[in-house]
Every structure is written in structure tokens, then in C-alpha cells.
Design an enzyme around this catalytic site. Sequence first.
Site, mmCIF file in Angstrom:
data_model
loop_
_atom_site.group_PDB
_atom_site.id
_atom_site.type_symbol
_atom_site.label_atom_id
_atom_site.label_comp_id
_atom_site.label_asym_id
_atom_site.label_seq_id
_atom_site.Cartn_x
_atom_site.Cartn_y
_atom_site.Cartn_z
ATOM 1 N N GLU A 283 4.620 -2.579 -0.133
ATOM 2 C CA GLU A 283 5.217 -1.663 -0.671
ATOM 3 C C GLU A 283 4.285 -0.477 -1.242
ATOM 4 O O GLU A 283 3.864 -1.049 -2.315
ATOM 5 C CB GLU A 283 6.481 -1.935 -1.584
ATOM 6 C CG GLU A 283 7.413 -0.722 -1.856
ATOM 7 C CD GLU A 283 7.244 -0.137 -3.161
ATOM 8 O OE1 GLU A 283 6.654 1.000 -3.019
ATOM 9 O OE2 GLU A 283 7.962 -0.465 -3.989
ATOM 10 N N CYS B 273 7.048 4.496 -7.560
ATOM 11 C CA CYS B 273 6.954 4.892 -6.530
ATOM 12 C C CYS B 273 7.760 5.510 -5.684
ATOM 13 O O CYS B 273 7.538 6.346 -4.860
ATOM 14 C CB CYS B 273 6.614 3.375 -5.711
ATOM 15 S SG CYS B 273 8.011 2.253 -5.919
#
Length: 525
Positions: free
Chosen positions: A256, A290
Site C-alpha cells: 500500500e 495515505c
Amino acid sequence: MERATHPEAASEAPAAAATNGKPEADTFDVRRPVDGSVIEAVAIDSPESVAETFARARAAQPAWEAIGFDGRRRWMEALRDWILDNQDRLDTLMQEETGKVRADAALEAFYCLDAINYWVEQGPKLLADEIVTPHVLLLRAKRSKIVYRPFGVAGFISPWNFPVILSLGDALPALVAGNAVVIKPSEVTPLTLIEMVRGWREDVGAPDVLHVVNGMAETAGALIDAADYVQFTGSERTGKIVMKRAAETLTPVSLELGGKDPLIVTRDADIDRAVNATAWGGLVNSGQICISIERVYVEEPVYDQFVDKLRSKIETLRQGADGNTYTAEIGAMTAPAQVEIVSEQVEDARDAGARILTGGRRGEGPGDWYEPTLIADADHSMKVMREETFGPVIPVMKVKDTEEAIELANDTSYGLGSSVFAGDAAEGERIARRIEAGHCNVNDVLVNYNVLGLPMGGWKNSGIGVRHGAQGIRRFCRTEALTIPRLPQAKSEPIWFPYNARKRGIVRRLYRFLNARGLRNRLGL
Ligand code: ADP
């Protein structure tokens, strides 16, 4: 911007280095972002020490797998109760090493509590044997099933922005699935995780299947070499290094990585809701998420109104170290290097003609501070619209219509998340379905992360694989395909040896009969 201070923001430094019971080795310092002072030194795990930790985890894993879901559930729920009993202490430690405000620090424990309950309840269902009905009638003489079996020891390399959610939080489904787990937290923020792993071992007295190793690239590399599965969360640059290293041992990875999440506001949207959502989605955790809102596209008729209201909103936000008083919305930045990146992007936008409507400066004095910042009249020539910012900065760009907004939203090498604010949900969904990203929240921000049944992961350079949902736990298992006879069996099968023209002729006719369409054709007439 006034910076609040609170006596509890900086607590007493513990006396000894956190060596995790291992011999003293080289260490690295963990600092308080609010003033740059050292909290403590943490011992670095050498490759040999990482290998020893994996050997312990590997030795404990078979018994952990063997106790089954019910057995593991008992320990996971004991961890949940331990977190509840220690939540204030954990929040304080989290705040100390990250510089988060209290409300943001508290998100980490909230996530773990919810996720433990989710995985212990859903895990057994998502990993139950699956019966497969063979598509060929003749093969239905077998019972066919998919069995999910844990990899063994899963390794996690995690970042500093959510030091617990993105380490232990991601490891919860791996544990529930029957794996042992070794985590290498970010060297910037390892302390809360170290304490939680200690709690698991010493206070909860749980099996020896949850471990932490500390250090930087060398320690992480040794973890990749030893792990059966690797979950990495961090930068795109390091993610590529991780994948290359994992290729050496053909170890599966889930990555990720960065994001540049767009938010679109249409002319019919509820502007007040869009403004409040943008402020929170772009600035919560100082924008160090994120899936933060990293760029905003607003349709021309509502652009000025949106920007004015967003400026007013951001100017009400209090920045500071708020201890446990919940008197600030924006904390410090966690990693000193990130302040440089943010500052450089804002200056680049300023030089290129954008208007900095509020913020746009580093904090004075020690520590890692950057003011919550609103940039108007941004465009795609600016770094702040193209590169990950990962800071408390919201750039806004005017667009003539939703077509242009969608085109610009997709004009990125990333594809983690997105948001759309539209007048009605159906219009929002139409736009959402055209965004190239792993998720899109209609008239909301970040909320998909809390829907643990939804896969969460990126397209394009934002990563590979997903956390959450069915795939979020199945990825920690190997599948084993079983065929088991239901009926008495012959001594041999027609397709086995020996071959001869008569037997192969029958097999050929059978394949024709099964696969051709139309009776005459099936019969070869
Ligand atoms: P940042 O630089 O923003 O901290 P990184 O992607 O470098 O982001 O860090 C995420 C995690 O990756 C951290 O735990 C870090 O220690 C780890 N890491 C750093 N370098 C390497 C490497 N060469 N291989 C594997 N992991 C690494």
C-alpha cells in the site's frame, strides 16, 4: 496561528533503552515531534536477531493454527480488553512519538477494537471451506473444495503516520487466520507498537506468535527474506525495493503505497458539507494519511464560495500539542523530512502563481510544525497537484465542468482513493464509477476505511493487493484445492495408462459430445 501547549504533551522519558529483552546493540533515537527532544533509544535488530525472532514465531505457529478459530478468538478478545484497559496510556505514548493531537491519536485504538471484533466474527466465515460444484457433470462424482491454510509467518513493514493501525491493525486478520506475525514498525514511531506487543506477551500472556523487530532497511530486508508473506505500507520508492527483494524468495507481497487523492465538488453539491469534509479529509492527522484529500477540483459557478468558506473553516482550526484535553485539531508533523517536502511544494505553488489563502509557513521554534494551508488557483503544472504532499495542505483548482474534473482527477500515476460531492447521490455515483482509484466516497471522505467489509487498496502506482474485506484475510492464506471421492472407485480411469486407439476414440467422442453445441454436432453427424 496560535500554538497551544499542554504540560502532558511531553512526559518523562523512560530511563532505559527499549531492547525488547534482547542484548544491547546499536540503537536509534525516537523523538518527540512537538519539540524534537529524544524520548528513548531503541535497539536495532540485526539480521541474525530477525532470523531468531522468526524461528520463535515459526515454532509457535503450528499450535496457534491448531487451536482453531475459537481458541484464537479467546486471545484476540483478551487483547481487545487489554487495549480498553490501557487506552489512555497508549494514546499518550502514541501522541508523544507522533505529535498527533489527542483525537487523532485515539483513532488507532478505536480501529483495533473494531477490527478485532470484525475479524474474529467474520474470519471463520471468510475462511470456511468452500464447496465447488465442478462445471463438468462427470467430475461431480468428486467432492471439490477450497481450503484456506495460513502461510505460516507473515511479516509487516509499516510507516510512521498510523504506527498501530498500519502494523498491528493490518496484522489482526493474519493472526485470526492462524499465522504468526513479525512486525517491523517505522523507526520514527515504534514505541506504542513495542508496548502493545509487550502487553500481548506479558500482560495478556498470549502465545508467542506476535513479535516486533526494530531497525531500518537492513532489518526490513532480513524480515522480507524470512517471511512467508509480506505486507508493506510506505512510499512508492521503498515499495519497489520491497517487491524486488521479495522476488528473491518468491514471497507474495501486498503493497500500500502513496496516493494523490482527488475530491470533486459539483455545482449542485451541498457546499457547507463539502467544505467541512474537505477540511477534515485534507487536514486530519496533519494530512499525513495515505488516503488524505490531496487535491480539490471545484466547478466554476461555486468555486469562489467554496474557497471562501474553506478559508474561514481552516482559520478556525487550532494547532498545537493538546495533551489529553482535545483542545487542538492539528498537531505536529511526525517526520522531520516531511516538513521539507511540504514546504518545498507550497513554495513551488506560490512561485507558479497560486494564492496561499491561509497558512503556508513552517512553525517557529523547535519541533516539526507546518501550518494548515489552503492554496487556491492551483493547477497541474504545480508539484502540489501532482506529487504526494502528505501534509496539512489543501490545493484547490477551478474546473469548467465535471468532465474536466474527472479528466484531471484521473491524470495521475496514483490511484488510491477519491471523493465526489454532488447534488444527489446518483449523480455522485455516476462520477465515482469513472474515477480510476481503489475507492470513491460519495458526499463523504475517508469513510470507506471504516467499512471493514470493503477491500481497501490502490490502483496504478498506489499499490498491489488490498487490506479489509474477504481478500483482506484470504491473502494471508494459501489455498489448497481438494478433490475427494463420493462414490466407490474403479481400479483405473479411462484416461489413465495404457493408451490405445479404442479408448482414446471414446474419450475423443466424449469431449466432442460435452463441448460441441447442437445434438447433431455433438454426435459428430
Ligand atoms: P518514509 O520514508 O516516508 O518513512 P518508507 O517507505 O521509506 O517511507 O518507510 C516505510 C517503512 O519502510 C519503514 O518501516 C521503513 O523503515 C521501511 N524501509 C525503509 N527502507 C527500506 C528498505 N530498503 N527495504 C524495506 N523497508 C524499508
